[in-house]
Design a protein around this motif. Structure first.
Motif, PDB file in Angstrom:
ATOM      1  N   GLY A   6      45.093  66.467   4.124  1.00 11.11           N
ATOM      2  CA  GLY A   6      46.163  65.193   3.831  1.00 11.11           C
ATOM      3  C   GLY A   6      47.440  65.235   4.031  1.00 11.11           C
ATOM      4  N   ARG A   7      48.251  66.446   3.715  1.00  9.71           N
ATOM      5  CA  ARG A   7      49.669  66.268   3.978  1.00  9.71           C
ATOM      6  C   ARG A   7      49.994  66.509   5.567  1.00  9.71           C
ATOM      7  N   ARG A   8      49.118  67.350   6.217  1.00 11.22           N
ATOM      8  CA  ARG A   8      49.467  67.660   7.665  1.00 11.22           C
ATOM      9  C   ARG A   8      49.149  66.472   8.386  1.00 11.22           C
ATOM     10  N   LEU A   9      47.947  65.589   7.955  1.00 11.60           N
ATOM     11  CA  LEU A   9      47.812  64.245   8.866  1.00 11.60           C
ATOM     12  C   LEU A   9      48.638  63.123   8.365  1.00 11.60           C
ATOM     13  N   ASN A  10      49.471  63.218   6.977  1.00 13.58           N
ATOM     14  CA  ASN A  10      50.097  62.361   6.372  1.00 13.58           C
ATOM     15  C   ASN A  10      49.211  60.896   6.275  1.00 13.58           C
ATOM     16  N   ILE A  11      48.233  61.326   5.450  1.00 14.21           N
ATOM     17  CA  ILE A  11      47.378  60.212   5.271  1.00 14.21           C
ATOM     18  C   ILE A  11      47.192  60.098   3.572  1.00 14.21           C
ATOM     19  N   ASP A  12      46.799  58.694   3.056  1.00 12.54           N
ATOM     20  CA  ASP A  12      46.468  58.535   1.761  1.00 12.54           C
ATOM     21  C   ASP A  12      45.046  58.932   1.577  1.00 12.54           C
ATOM     22  N   LEU A  13      45.087  59.742   0.669  1.00 16.30           N
ATOM     23  CA  LEU A  13      43.669  60.369   0.542  1.00 16.30           C
ATOM     24  C   LEU A  13      43.197  60.403  -1.140  1.00 16.30           C
ATOM     25  N   ILE A  14      42.081  60.102  -1.151  1.00 21.04           N
ATOM     26  CA  ILE A  14      41.590  60.236  -2.600  1.00 21.04           C
ATOM     27  C   ILE A  14      40.439  61.334  -2.519  1.00 21.04           C
ATOM     28  N   PHE A  15      40.226  62.155  -3.492  1.00 18.25           N
ATOM     29  CA  PHE A  15      39.365  63.278  -3.578  1.00 18.25           C
ATOM     30  C   PHE A  15      38.141  62.646  -4.462  1.00 18.25           C
ATOM     31  N   LYS A  16      37.082  62.881  -3.684  1.00 14.79           N
ATOM     32  CA  LYS A  16      35.903  62.402  -4.674  1.00 14.79           C
ATOM     33  C   LYS A  16      34.671  63.577  -4.791  1.00 14.79           C
ATOM     34  N   ALA A  17      34.087  63.388  -6.007  1.00 15.41           N
ATOM     35  CA  ALA A  17      32.940  64.342  -6.442  1.00 15.41           C
ATOM     36  C   ALA A  17      32.472  63.689  -7.745  1.00 15.41           C
ATOM     37  N   SER A  18      30.948  63.753  -7.628  1.00  7.83           N
ATOM     38  CA  SER A  18      30.234  63.377  -8.545  1.00  7.83           C
ATOM     39  C   SER A  18      30.145  64.534  -9.721  1.00  7.83           C
ATOM     40  N   TYR A  19      30.161  64.046 -11.095  1.00  7.48           N
ATOM     41  CA  TYR A  19      29.954  64.846 -12.098  1.00  7.48           C
ATOM     42  C   TYR A  19      28.536  64.923 -12.456  1.00  7.48           C
ATOM     43  N   ASP A  20      27.570  63.711 -12.100  1.00  3.32           N
ATOM     44  CA  ASP A  20      26.287  63.594 -12.255  1.00  3.32           C
ATOM     45  C   ASP A  20      25.623  62.767 -11.206  1.00  3.32           C
ATOM     46  N   LYS A  21      24.633  63.182 -10.456  1.00  2.73           N
ATOM     47  CA  LYS A  21      23.896  62.496  -9.511  1.00  2.73           C
ATOM     48  C   LYS A  21      22.532  61.964 -10.271  1.00  2.73           C
ATOM     49  N   ALA A  22      22.866  60.915 -10.881  1.00  7.22           N
ATOM     50  CA  ALA A  22      21.801  60.673 -11.522  1.00  7.22           C
ATOM     51  C   ALA A  22      20.853  60.035 -10.886  1.00  7.22           C
ATOM     52  N   ASN A  23      21.004  59.577  -9.583  1.00  4.73           N
ATOM     53  CA  ASN A  23      19.724  58.735  -8.686  1.00  4.73           C
ATOM     54  C   ASN A  23      19.013  59.792  -7.551  1.00  4.73           C
ATOM     55  N   ARG A  24      19.076  61.127  -7.817  1.00  4.33           N
ATOM     56  CA  ARG A  24      18.594  62.101  -7.109  1.00  4.33           C
ATOM     57  C   ARG A  24      17.030  61.529  -6.959  1.00  4.33           C
ATOM     58  N   THR A  25      16.507  61.855  -5.664  1.00  4.90           N
ATOM     59  CA  THR A  25      15.003  61.704  -5.502  1.00  4.90           C
ATOM     60  C   THR A  25      14.025  62.345  -6.256  1.00  4.90           C
ATOM     61  N   SER A  26      14.172  63.568  -6.768  1.00  3.24           N
ATOM     62  CA  SER A  26      13.354  64.595  -7.628  1.00  3.24           C
ATOM     63  C   SER A  26      13.925  64.747  -8.813  1.00  3.24           C
ATOM     64  N   VAL A  27      12.890  64.982  -9.780  1.00  5.51           N
ATOM     65  CA  VAL A  27      13.573  65.604 -11.127  1.00  5.51           C
ATOM     66  C   VAL A  27      13.918  66.679 -10.954  1.00  5.51           C
ATOM     67  N   ASP A  28      13.633  67.555 -10.034  1.00  2.43           N
ATOM     68  CA  ASP A  28      14.109  69.080  -9.877  1.00  2.43           C
ATOM     69  C   ASP A  28      15.435  69.244  -9.225  1.00  2.43           C
ATOM     70  N   SER A  29      16.050  68.038  -8.622  1.00  2.00           N
ATOM     71  CA  SER A  29      17.052  68.196  -7.874  1.00  2.00           C
ATOM     72  C   SER A  29      18.472  68.542  -8.770  1.00  2.00           C
ATOM     73  N   PHE A  30      19.257  69.164  -7.902  1.00  3.96           N
ATOM     74  CA  PHE A  30      20.631  69.399  -8.599  1.00  3.96           C
ATOM     75  C   PHE A  30      21.319  68.307  -8.971  1.00  3.96           C
TER      76      PHE A  30
END
Length: 274
Positions: free
Chosen positions: A42-66
């Motif tokens: 982001g610094r090198r490209l001089n862009i406005d950047l927001i970091f994303k990551a989910s703490y819980d993927k509650a809508n995964r396909t399978s009950v066994d998914s991470f």
């Protein structure tokens, strides 16, 4: 409509912004590494950047998914990611009970596409005063997102983003109707193109979703030509080993070049198209 998120001013017509990060927090070490790498880009490209990551993927396909580390541990990691990277942070909420804790940490609260019609959740998120990213449900027309926006803005919050992530087309397939961006832009809020989720194949592998990241650069460049304000990418340093959405994730090393392509295309657009 210009929205302030920390030190960022996003939504200006001349300057696209970016939301990027792994689908899910896989570990503290990995999340922090990704935040640092993206911040450096982001610094090198001089862009406005927001970091994303989910703490819980509650809508995964399978009950066994991470699913991720969960609310408390995930928010702790995201707070640390913001501290070391200097980037604002975004994550999803899935239940109204999560909103207060999330608002204490997150700069942007995201409403998942499957939950965008949940009035109480949408309004609870908006009532915090934080910026809210409303993802358009795969089952909705762009016109219907006006009603979702009205639910959020009824709280008095004007810091709302509207995100396109593809529309269900038969089973296990999504397509992007590029008219959607023009329609939703007419509502007066910044519009985001979630490029990587748009190439997802929901439930396409039976016990998990598939996708084809090969199409990500093509769709992103098309969005840039349309003048989309924001671009959302799930980014991973090793997509083949990602614990969620690896098939449709953008490889981290490809991120800078694609951003440069987007900036170059946006730079030659005539102002009346922005």
């Amino acid at each position: 409509m210009v929205i302030r998120i920390g030190s960022l001013k996003i939504g200006t017509k001349a300057r696209p912004f970016f939301i990027a990060g792994p689908c899910v927090i896989e570990s503290e070490v990995h999340c922090l590494k990704m935040a640092e790498r993206l911040a450096d880009y982001g610094r090198r490209l001089n862009i406005d950047l927001i970091f994303k990551a989910s703490y819980d993927k509650a809508n995964r396909t399978s009950v066994d998914s991470f699913r991720g580390p969960g609310l408390d541990e995930g928010l702790r990691i995201l707070e640390k990611a913001r501290e070391i990277s200097g980037l604002p942070v975004l994550s999803d909420v899935h239940e109204k009970i999560q909103v207060a804790a999330a608002a204490d940490v997150l700069d942007v609260i995201q409403i998942p596409a499957f939950l965008c019609r949940q009035t109480d959740l949408v309004q609870a998120a908006a009532a915090t005063g934080r910026c809210v990213n409303l993802k358009k449900g795969q089952f909705l027309s762009p016109q219907e997102m006006r009603r979702v926006l009205e639910k959020a803005s009824a709280t008095g919050n004007r810091k709302i983003l509207l995100t396109e992530r593809g529309t269900s087309f038969g089973y296990n397939n999504l397509v992007v109707d590029f008219r959607s961006f023009i329609i939703m832009r007419s509502f007066g809020q910044p519009v985001v193109f979630d490029v990587t989720h748009s190439v997802q194949a929901p439930g396409g592998k039976g016990d998990q979703s598939g996708g084809d990241s090969h199409f990500v650069p093509y769709l992103a460049r098309a969005g840039a030509a349309l003048g989309v304000e924001g671009f959302f990418f799930e980014v991973h340093d090793n997509p083949a080993e990602a614990l969620s959405d690896g098939a449709n994730s953008l490889d981290l090393k490809s991120f800078p070049r694609l951003v440069e392509d987007i900036l170059r295309i946006r730079g030659v657009l005539r102002k009346e198209y922005l």
